[in-house]
Design a protein around this motif. Structure first.
Motif, PDB file in Angstrom:
ATOM      1  N   TRP A 277      -3.581 -87.079   7.152  1.00  0.00           N
ATOM      2  CA  TRP A 277      -3.825 -88.463   7.572  1.00  0.00           C
ATOM      3  C   TRP A 277      -3.822 -88.525   9.091  1.00  0.00           C
ATOM      4  CZ3 TRP A 277      -0.217 -92.767   8.967  1.00  0.00           C
ATOM      5  CH2 TRP A 277      -0.853 -94.024   8.912  1.00  0.00           C
ATOM      6  N   ASP A 278      -4.801 -89.209   9.653  1.00  0.00           N
ATOM      7  CA  ASP A 278      -4.992 -89.272  11.103  1.00  0.00           C
ATOM      8  C   ASP A 278      -4.035 -90.302  11.703  1.00  0.00           C
ATOM      9  OD1 ASP A 278      -5.886 -89.162  13.674  1.00  0.00           O
ATOM     10  OD2 ASP A 278      -7.863 -90.017  13.277  1.00  0.00           O
TER      11      ASP A 278
ATOM     12  N   GLY B 120      -5.246 -91.669  15.095  1.00  0.00           N
ATOM     13  CA  GLY B 120      -6.348 -92.611  14.896  1.00  0.00           C
ATOM     14  C   GLY B 120      -5.867 -93.942  14.360  1.00  0.00           C
TER      15      GLY B 120
ATOM     16  N   ARG C 262     -13.699 -90.809  17.662  1.00  0.00           N
ATOM     17  CA  ARG C 262     -12.766 -89.856  17.045  1.00  0.00           C
ATOM     18  C   ARG C 262     -13.078 -89.683  15.563  1.00  0.00           C
ATOM     19  NH1 ARG C 262      -7.513 -87.904  17.982  1.00  0.00           N
ATOM     20  NH2 ARG C 262      -6.300 -87.578  16.079  1.00  0.00           N
ATOM     21  N   GLN C 263     -13.368 -90.796  14.877  1.00  0.00           N
ATOM     22  CA  GLN C 263     -13.647 -90.710  13.443  1.00  0.00           C
ATOM     23  C   GLN C 263     -14.935 -89.931  13.173  1.00  0.00           C
ATOM     24  OE1 GLN C 263     -11.155 -91.818  11.280  1.00  0.00           O
ATOM     25  NE2 GLN C 263     -10.298 -91.899  13.352  1.00  0.00           N
TER      26      GLN C 263
ATOM     27  N   ARG D 272     -14.154 -86.104  13.368  1.00  0.00           N
ATOM     28  CA  ARG D 272     -13.192 -85.494  12.448  1.00  0.00           C
ATOM     29  C   ARG D 272     -13.841 -85.100  11.122  1.00  0.00           C
ATOM     30  NH1 ARG D 272      -7.844 -85.752  13.517  1.00  0.00           N
ATOM     31  NH2 ARG D 272      -7.346 -85.654  11.294  1.00  0.00           N
TER      32      ARG D 272
ATOM     33  N   HIS E 205     -12.126 -84.942   8.320  1.00  0.00           N
ATOM     34  CA  HIS E 205     -11.548 -85.875   7.348  1.00  0.00           C
ATOM     35  C   HIS E 205     -11.152 -87.158   8.076  1.00  0.00           C
ATOM     36  CE1 HIS E 205     -11.511 -82.519   4.586  1.00  0.00           C
ATOM     37  NE2 HIS E 205     -10.785 -81.811   5.431  1.00  0.00           N
ATOM     38  N   PRO E 206     -12.095 -88.071   8.282  1.00  0.00           N
ATOM     39  CA  PRO E 206     -11.812 -89.268   9.084  1.00  0.00           C
ATOM     40  C   PRO E 206     -10.886 -90.241   8.368  1.00  0.00           C
ATOM     41  CG  PRO E 206     -13.984 -89.435   8.111  1.00  0.00           C
ATOM     42  CD  PRO E 206     -13.480 -88.059   7.792  1.00  0.00           C
ATOM     43  N   LEU E 207     -10.196 -91.034   9.174  1.00  0.00           N
ATOM     44  CA  LEU E 207      -9.345 -92.084   8.629  1.00  0.00           C
ATOM     45  C   LEU E 207     -10.194 -93.155   7.942  1.00  0.00           C
ATOM     46  CD1 LEU E 207      -6.340 -93.139   8.681  1.00  0.00           C
ATOM     47  CD2 LEU E 207      -7.015 -94.479  10.665  1.00  0.00           C
TER      48      LEU E 207
END
Length: 533
Positions: free
Chosen positions: A211-212, A215, A261-262, A265, A267-269
């Motif tokens: 889990w981010d 973020g 940022r998402q 990544r 596995h984005p938030l």
């Protein structure tokens, strides 16, 4: 629909609702939502009593009122996505516990700082509860037709909660001290915790990477700053003031960094690919625009009823009650309308009906015309709820089931941001149209006219201070200027609503159910359609 497809759909529904009857689950979720919706508005009528008892400063009073919505709006994405990761029921039950503890803390607060902290903790609890209810609903009702009915009931309960808050607060204040508006939450939470633990099914999204945390905090800080700046604009602060511009710039910068940022990544938030789906992005836009166009009008309408027509707060609440009843009716009828007309026609028609209601209300004048107000408010409530129901249902149905918490949080955040921007925008329009009417009133000094141009309430205070013919002339001019400003604001709102109707044309024409399009039947085909679906 074939027998095989029907059997498969029934099997999926049973699997999703295993461990609890899904309609019982809906009742539990609606009780959760009712508490949060009531708490968002119940304090409004208690502000005078809180001010008299705790003697807060101007800034402290502002934070007492705003701490709850500010914190709640900023943490929706954080807790919505956390629920997808660790379990939506777990986050919901933690929200229940925190909401109950914070309610007791607020009820027993003996100074302003303690009450501000308690209100902030209530916002944290609300942010845990709101997206969890909608995402659990998404999991428990995998069949879109049943889910549409469930969302209709859910949205009707939200409308009831918003209307019940001030009425409940007024009743409690007549019989008890101001802390009772918070204390009433505790027994309900004591019941909701064990019942929720027993009946609600646990559900999670895909466990696809860590889990981010960074973020999530970035999104929370960015949303807090943006909502704070928007609320300052809505409260009449200067658009060029440093404490208005700075939060907006910081918030915009943080949210821009969050989006980048998402995208980087693995596995984005928040799965930003959801916005590539026209139905999802359009639904979110419709929610923002609907609230942008209408929430400011609610405040202006309350001022009109009390300051122009001279109604008491209770009479004002009763005049606005038909709006809530119409919204409830639209929510309960929403599932059938969605099947019959499809998302595009439903949301587009809702926007158009709401715009028509707003235009009808431009006939309001300085005298009480209750049939006109009744007609306008009924059309307004039905049209608004039709729009929001269709948008919410389309948004939630387009989101992947494992991202339901994040999608629900995006929808609720859009609602909150639209409401804040609406107050700022329509408040500015209202002030721009109202202020010129106070210039050059015969016998009124320039300083008095300038002070009166801030709001109708201030104009009445200045007029009472002047007294005599000058005071009467200023009062009458202020009333006429306010009604003129109201008409201009209504027309701007109608234009925004028609823009929303155009935006809704990007929504799907039909309602997709288990991979089958439910077409809008022609009159001669209605019987065959009901038999075959």
């Amino acid at each position: 629909m074939s027998g095989t497809t029907t059997a498969a759909a029934a099997l999926r529904r049973r699997a999703a609702g295993a461990g609890a009857n899904r309609w019982v689950v809906l009742v539990v979720l609606c009780v959760s939502l009712l508490l949060v919706a009531v708490d968002a508005t119940v304090l409004h009528v208690a502000v005078p009593a809180v001010t008299e008892d705790l003697r807060p400063g101007a800034m402290e009073l502002l934070w007492i009122v705003d701490a709850y919505p500010l914190v709640c709006a900023s943490l929706l994405i954080l807790f919505g996505t956390l629920g997808d990761r660790i379990g939506r029921r777990r986050v919901l039950l933690l929200g229940y516990a925190l909401f109950g503890v914070a309610s007791g803390m607020a009820a027993l607060a003996d100074n302003a700082p303690v009450l501000i902290v308690a209100r902030a903790l209530l916002g944290v609890g609300g942010a845990m509860i709101m997206p969890a209810t909608l995402s659990i609903l998404r999991q428990v009702f995998p069949d879109r037709r049943e889910r549409a009915l469930a969302i209709g009931i859910w949205s009707a309960v939200a409308a009831v909660g918003a209307a019940v808050g001030p009425l409940l607060g007024g009743f409690l204040l007549e019989h008890f001290w101001w802390g009772s508006v918070f204390l009433v939450n505790i027994p309900l939470m004591l019941v909701s915790l064990p019942v929720g633990r027993l009946l609600l099914p646990e559900s999670k999204g895909a466990d696809d990477g860590p889990w981010d945390v960074a973020g999530a905090l970035m999104a929370a800080a960015g949303l807090f700053a943006v909502v704070l700046g928007v609320k300052r604009l809505g409260g009449g602060a200067s658009a060029a003031g440093v404490w208005t511009v700075l939060p907006l710039l910081v918030g915009a910068g943080l949210l821009t960094a969050f989006v980048r940022r998402q995208r980087r990544r693995t596995h984005p938030l928040v799965d930003l690919r959801m916005f590539a789906r026209p139905a999802f992005s359009t639904s979110v836009g419709c929610i923002v625009l609907a609230m942008l166009a209408l929430v400011g009008l609610e405040l202006i309408a309350a001022q009109y009823l009390q300051l122009v027509l001279g109604l008491s707060p209770l009479e004002t609440g009763l005049r606005l009650l038909p709006l809530t009843i119409a919204a409830m009716a639209a929510g309960l009828a929403g599932a059938r309308m969605l099947r019959r007309f499809g998302p595009r026609r439903m949301v587009c028609s809702g926007f158009c009906l709401t715009a028509a209601a707003v235009v009808v209300l431009t006939a309001m004048g300085g005298q009480d015309d209750w049939p006109l107000l009744l007609t306008g408010f009924v059309l307004l409530g039905f049209g608004l709820e039709t729009t929001l129901f269709g948008a919410y249902e389309s948004m939630l149905s387009e989101a992947p089931p494992d991202r339901a918490g994040g999608a629900a949080a995006i929808g609720e955040t859009s609602y909150q941001l639209g409401a804040g921007m609406g107050i700022a925008l329509l408040g500015s329009v209202m002030n721009a149209a109202y202020a010129p009417g106070l210039a050059g009133v015969p016998g009124v000094p320039g300083a008095a006219s300038s002070a009166a141009s801030h709001s109708l309430g201030e104009a009445y205070e200045v007029a009472d201070g002047l007294g005599g013919p000058a005071g009467s002339a200023l009062r009458e001019a202020a009333r006429h200027a306010f009604v003129h400003g109201l008409h201009v604001t209504l027309l701007v709102s109608a234009g925004l609503l028609l823009l929303g109707a155009l935006m809704a044309l990007r929504l799907p024409r039909t309602m997709q159910c288990e991979g089958v399009a439910v077409e809008v039947p022609a009159p001669r085909e209605a019987v065959e359609s009901r038999v075959s679906v």
